[in-house]
Design a protein around this motif. Structure first.
Motif, PDB file in Angstrom:
ATOM      1  N   ILE A   1       0.826  -1.215   0.000  1.00  0.00           N
ATOM      2  CA  ILE A   1       0.000   0.000   0.000  1.00  0.00           C
ATOM      3  C   ILE A   1       0.859   1.264   0.000  1.00  0.00           C
ATOM      4  CG2 ILE A   1      -0.237   0.238   2.508  1.00  0.00           C
ATOM      5  CD1 ILE A   1      -3.184   0.923   2.065  1.00  0.00           C
ATOM      6  N   LEU A   2       2.066   1.181   0.561  1.00  0.00           N
ATOM      7  CA  LEU A   2       2.998   2.309   0.528  1.00  0.00           C
ATOM      8  C   LEU A   2       3.849   2.290  -0.735  1.00  0.00           C
ATOM      9  CD1 LEU A   2       4.264   2.322   4.234  1.00  0.00           C
ATOM     10  CD2 LEU A   2       2.493   3.764   3.214  1.00  0.00           C
ATOM     11  N   LEU A   3       4.212   1.103  -1.161  1.00  0.00           N
ATOM     12  CA  LEU A   3       5.090   0.957  -2.327  1.00  0.00           C
ATOM     13  C   LEU A   3       4.497   1.601  -3.570  1.00  0.00           C
ATOM     14  CD1 LEU A   3       7.830  -0.672  -2.816  1.00  0.00           C
ATOM     15  CD2 LEU A   3       6.373  -2.349  -3.950  1.00  0.00           C
ATOM     16  N   GLU A   4       3.194   1.471  -3.739  1.00  0.00           N
ATOM     17  CA  GLU A   4       2.556   1.940  -4.967  1.00  0.00           C
ATOM     18  C   GLU A   4       2.496   3.467  -5.066  1.00  0.00           C
ATOM     19  OE1 GLU A   4      -2.085   1.507  -3.365  1.00  0.00           O
ATOM     20  OE2 GLU A   4      -1.218  -0.010  -4.698  1.00  0.00           O
ATOM     21  N   ARG A   5       2.764   4.151  -3.969  1.00  0.00           N
ATOM     22  CA  ARG A   5       2.763   5.617  -4.025  1.00  0.00           C
ATOM     23  C   ARG A   5       4.062   6.215  -3.475  1.00  0.00           C
ATOM     24  NH1 ARG A   5      -0.767   4.952   0.803  1.00  0.00           N
ATOM     25  NH2 ARG A   5      -0.150   6.520   2.342  1.00  0.00           N
ATOM     26  N   ALA A   6       5.149   5.436  -3.600  1.00  0.00           N
ATOM     27  CA  ALA A   6       6.432   5.877  -3.070  1.00  0.00           C
ATOM     28  C   ALA A   6       7.480   5.991  -4.173  1.00  0.00           C
ATOM     29  CB  ALA A   6       6.921   4.908  -1.997  1.00  0.00           C
ATOM     30  N   SER A   7       8.481   6.804  -3.934  1.00  0.00           N
ATOM     31  CA  SER A   7       9.640   6.906  -4.821  1.00  0.00           C
ATOM     32  C   SER A   7      10.887   7.065  -3.959  1.00  0.00           C
ATOM     33  CB  SER A   7       9.495   8.092  -5.783  1.00  0.00           C
ATOM     34  OG  SER A   7       9.403   9.311  -5.069  1.00  0.00           O
ATOM     35  N   LEU A   8      12.055   6.828  -4.567  1.00  0.00           N
ATOM     36  CA  LEU A   8      13.288   6.801  -3.787  1.00  0.00           C
ATOM     37  C   LEU A   8      14.412   7.520  -4.521  1.00  0.00           C
ATOM     38  CD1 LEU A   8      14.758   3.949  -1.695  1.00  0.00           C
ATOM     39  CD2 LEU A   8      16.169   4.880  -3.530  1.00  0.00           C
ATOM     40  N   GLU A   9      15.201   8.259  -3.773  1.00  0.00           N
ATOM     41  CA  GLU A   9      16.417   8.887  -4.281  1.00  0.00           C
ATOM     42  C   GLU A   9      17.610   8.373  -3.478  1.00  0.00           C
ATOM     43  OE1 GLU A   9      16.303  13.198  -4.472  1.00  0.00           O
ATOM     44  OE2 GLU A   9      14.113  13.132  -4.279  1.00  0.00           O
TER      45      GLU A   9
ATOM     46  N   PRO B   1      22.830   8.928   1.750  1.00  0.00           N
ATOM     47  CA  PRO B   1      21.471   8.804   2.266  1.00  0.00           C
ATOM     48  C   PRO B   1      20.526   8.218   1.219  1.00  0.00           C
ATOM     49  CG  PRO B   1      21.909  11.071   1.647  1.00  0.00           C
ATOM     50  CD  PRO B   1      23.199  10.327   1.476  1.00  0.00           C
ATOM     51  N   ILE B   2      19.530   7.508   1.698  1.00  0.00           N
ATOM     52  CA  ILE B   2      18.422   7.125   0.820  1.00  0.00           C
ATOM     53  C   ILE B   2      17.194   7.905   1.280  1.00  0.00           C
ATOM     54  CG2 ILE B   2      19.351   4.876   0.193  1.00  0.00           C
ATOM     55  CD1 ILE B   2      17.453   3.596   2.216  1.00  0.00           C
ATOM     56  N   ILE B   3      16.488   8.482   0.324  1.00  0.00           N
ATOM     57  CA  ILE B   3      15.366   9.366   0.612  1.00  0.00           C
ATOM     58  C   ILE B   3      14.096   8.766   0.025  1.00  0.00           C
ATOM     59  CG2 ILE B   3      14.453  11.712   0.435  1.00  0.00           C
ATOM     60  CD1 ILE B   3      18.083  11.145  -0.515  1.00  0.00           C
ATOM     61  N   VAL B   4      13.145   8.471   0.891  1.00  0.00           N
ATOM     62  CA  VAL B   4      11.880   7.870   0.482  1.00  0.00           C
ATOM     63  C   VAL B   4      10.790   8.935   0.525  1.00  0.00           C
ATOM     64  CG1 VAL B   4      10.123   6.146   1.030  1.00  0.00           C
ATOM     65  CG2 VAL B   4      12.550   5.594   1.325  1.00  0.00           C
ATOM     66  N   HIS B   5      10.110   9.119  -0.597  1.00  0.00           N
ATOM     67  CA  HIS B   5       8.963  10.030  -0.670  1.00  0.00           C
ATOM     68  C   HIS B   5       7.695   9.178  -0.731  1.00  0.00           C
ATOM     69  CE1 HIS B   5      11.641  13.424  -1.858  1.00  0.00           C
ATOM     70  NE2 HIS B   5      12.322  12.451  -2.443  1.00  0.00           N
ATOM     71  N   ILE B   6       6.783   9.420   0.194  1.00  0.00           N
ATOM     72  CA  ILE B   6       5.503   8.712   0.190  1.00  0.00           C
ATOM     73  C   ILE B   6       4.400   9.737  -0.030  1.00  0.00           C
ATOM     74  CG2 ILE B   6       3.916   7.235   1.460  1.00  0.00           C
ATOM     75  CD1 ILE B   6       6.307   6.192   3.031  1.00  0.00           C
ATOM     76  N   ALA B   7       3.683   9.574  -1.121  1.00  0.00           N
ATOM     77  CA  ALA B   7       2.666  10.554  -1.506  1.00  0.00           C
ATOM     78  C   ALA B   7       1.345  10.298  -0.799  1.00  0.00           C
ATOM     79  CB  ALA B   7       2.454  10.507  -3.015  1.00  0.00           C
ATOM     80  N   ASP B   8       0.585  11.360  -0.699  1.00  0.00           N
ATOM     81  CA  ASP B   8      -0.789  11.244  -0.262  1.00  0.00           C
ATOM     82  C   ASP B   8      -1.550  10.419  -1.286  1.00  0.00           C
ATOM     83  OD1 ASP B   8      -3.262  11.583   0.819  1.00  0.00           O
ATOM     84  OD2 ASP B   8      -3.240  13.763   0.810  1.00  0.00           O
ATOM     85  N   ASN B   9      -2.598   9.751  -0.863  1.00  0.00           N
ATOM     86  CA  ASN B   9      -3.392   8.924  -1.772  1.00  0.00           C
ATOM     87  C   ASN B   9      -3.881   9.689  -2.983  1.00  0.00           C
ATOM     88  OD1 ASN B   9      -3.425   6.331  -0.516  1.00  0.00           O
ATOM     89  ND2 ASN B   9      -4.754   7.189   1.062  1.00  0.00           N
ATOM     90  N   ALA B  10      -4.160  10.984  -2.781  1.00  0.00           N
ATOM     91  CA  ALA B  10      -4.774  11.755  -3.867  1.00  0.00           C
ATOM     92  C   ALA B  10      -3.783  12.511  -4.708  1.00  0.00           C
ATOM     93  CB  ALA B  10      -5.790  12.745  -3.269  1.00  0.00           C
ATOM     94  N   GLY B  11      -2.478  12.497  -4.333  1.00  0.00           N
ATOM     95  CA  GLY B  11      -1.538  13.358  -5.021  1.00  0.00           C
ATOM     96  C   GLY B  11      -0.490  12.596  -5.800  1.00  0.00           C
ATOM     97  N   PRO B  12       0.354  13.324  -6.548  1.00  0.00           N
ATOM     98  CA  PRO B  12       1.461  12.698  -7.239  1.00  0.00           C
ATOM     99  C   PRO B  12       2.487  12.177  -6.249  1.00  0.00           C
ATOM    100  CG  PRO B  12       1.635  15.082  -7.395  1.00  0.00           C
ATOM    101  CD  PRO B  12       0.306  14.768  -6.767  1.00  0.00           C
ATOM    102  N   LYS B  13       3.431  11.367  -6.727  1.00  0.00           N
ATOM    103  CA  LYS B  13       4.313  10.609  -5.847  1.00  0.00           C
ATOM    104  C   LYS B  13       5.070  11.461  -4.843  1.00  0.00           C
ATOM    105  CE  LYS B  13       5.331   6.162  -7.906  1.00  0.00           C
ATOM    106  NZ  LYS B  13       6.399   5.269  -8.371  1.00  0.00           N
ATOM    107  N   LYS B  14       5.514  12.634  -5.218  1.00  0.00           N
ATOM    108  CA  LYS B  14       6.382  13.359  -4.313  1.00  0.00           C
ATOM    109  C   LYS B  14       5.651  14.407  -3.489  1.00  0.00           C
ATOM    110  CE  LYS B  14      10.741  12.432  -6.602  1.00  0.00           C
ATOM    111  NZ  LYS B  14      11.995  12.975  -7.129  1.00  0.00           N
ATOM    112  N   ASN B  15       4.337  14.410  -3.529  1.00  0.00           N
ATOM    113  CA  ASN B  15       3.590  15.243  -2.593  1.00  0.00           C
ATOM    114  C   ASN B  15       3.699  14.645  -1.200  1.00  0.00           C
ATOM    115  OD1 ASN B  15       2.819  16.879  -4.634  1.00  0.00           O
ATOM    116  ND2 ASN B  15       0.631  16.506  -4.461  1.00  0.00           N
ATOM    117  N   ARG B  16       3.860  15.472  -0.221  1.00  0.00           N
ATOM    118  CA  ARG B  16       3.994  14.966   1.141  1.00  0.00           C
ATOM    119  C   ARG B  16       2.633  14.762   1.759  1.00  0.00           C
ATOM    120  NH1 ARG B  16       7.825  19.289   3.716  1.00  0.00           N
ATOM    121  NH2 ARG B  16       7.276  18.173   5.587  1.00  0.00           N
ATOM    122  N   CYS B  17       2.512  13.637   2.508  1.00  0.00           N
ATOM    123  CA  CYS B  17       1.228  13.354   3.142  1.00  0.00           C
ATOM    124  C   CYS B  17       1.161  13.981   4.535  1.00  0.00           C
ATOM    125  CB  CYS B  17       0.996  11.851   3.238  1.00  0.00           C
ATOM    126  SG  CYS B  17       2.224  10.962   4.203  1.00  0.00           S
TER     127      CYS B  17
END
Length: 242
Positions: A203-211, A226-242
């Motif tokens: 459920i997190l993987l499908e709306r996450a991205s990594l740098e 560092p590894i940076i994980v962005h988890i988007a809100d359900n309604a937003g694009p991947k790098k929107n913060r929830c």
């Protein structure tokens, strides 16, 4: 939500400025000092919302969050295994921060520590929103033919409970054949390895991205990127913060 995992190679108190450029919501930091026993006032203020574990006050494992994000420690007995810090983030995410170590074990070193931990506590990571993240000091390229707790075995066990590596999912690279290193031994460009990971539930993987941080920016501060994980809100694009 922006989550940063970084082995800071010690003295985190002196590296807050570069870490803060990410504006992280959550930081998982390996080899950091215990804020409660550190005389540096600015570090203690920065770390006002944190959890920390370790046998050496100068080099442990910490989870740090912005003041408005809840961190709830979870009591899971690690025994002599090192180092693991389970917690609930924002009242919903089961997060296991990791820094696997030799732990004076002649047999179950590094990834063996995580394998043993999972045998006892994998249930913690079976919640819908679960993350295992940190420095595993391990890679499939070091699998041994006569060992049943290789890196590949741990990856397989995590997959069985619903967690997959975000890096490998996003980039379609095989374990052990990563193109982007997270660690440079002795800070040398000719000794690159991929040993830092973020495993996320579906459920997190499908709306996450990594740098992954770049050596030109980070190598002066640590041998790890560092590894940076962005988890988007359900309604937003991947790098929107929830």
């Amino acid at each position: 939500m922006r989550i940063v995992s970084w082995n800071c190679n010690g003295a985190l108190r002196k590296k807050l400025d570069i870490l803060s450029t990410f504006d992280p919501d959550i930081c998982i930091i390996q080899e950091c000092e215990d804020p409660a026993r550190c005389p540096d006032v600015s570090y203690r203020k920065w770390a006002q919302n944190h959890l920390w574990v370790g046998g050496n006050k100068n080099r442990g494992l910490g989870v740090f969050a912005k003041p408005d994000i809840s961190l709830e420690p979870v009591s899971l007995d690690p025994g002599s295994l090192e180092l693991f810090l389970p917690c609930i983030v924002a009242n919903r995410i089961s997060l296991l921060a990791t820094w696997t170590r030799q732990a004076n074990s002649p047999t179950f070193r590094y990834i063996g520590q995580l394998w043993k931990y999972l045998q006892q506590h994998q249930h913690f990571l079976t919640q819908p929103e679960s993350i295992l993240i940190g420095d595993l000091n391990s890679n499939t390229c070091w699998d041994a033919w006569d060992r049943w707790w290789n890196h590949s075995d741990v990856v397989r066990q995590l997959q069985e409970i619903g967690l997959r590596s975000l890096y490998h999912h996003e980039r379609s690279e095989e374990q052990g054949k990563e193109n982007t290193p997270t660690f440079f031994m002795y800070r040398r460009s000719d000794k690159p390895y991929h040993i830092d990971y973020a495993f996320l539930s579906e459920i997190l993987l499908e709306r996450a991205s990594l740098e992954v941080g770049t050596p030109s920016h980070w190598i002066e501060n640590s041998d790890h990127m560092p590894i940076i994980v962005h988890i988007a809100d359900n309604a937003g694009p991947k790098k929107n913060r929830c």
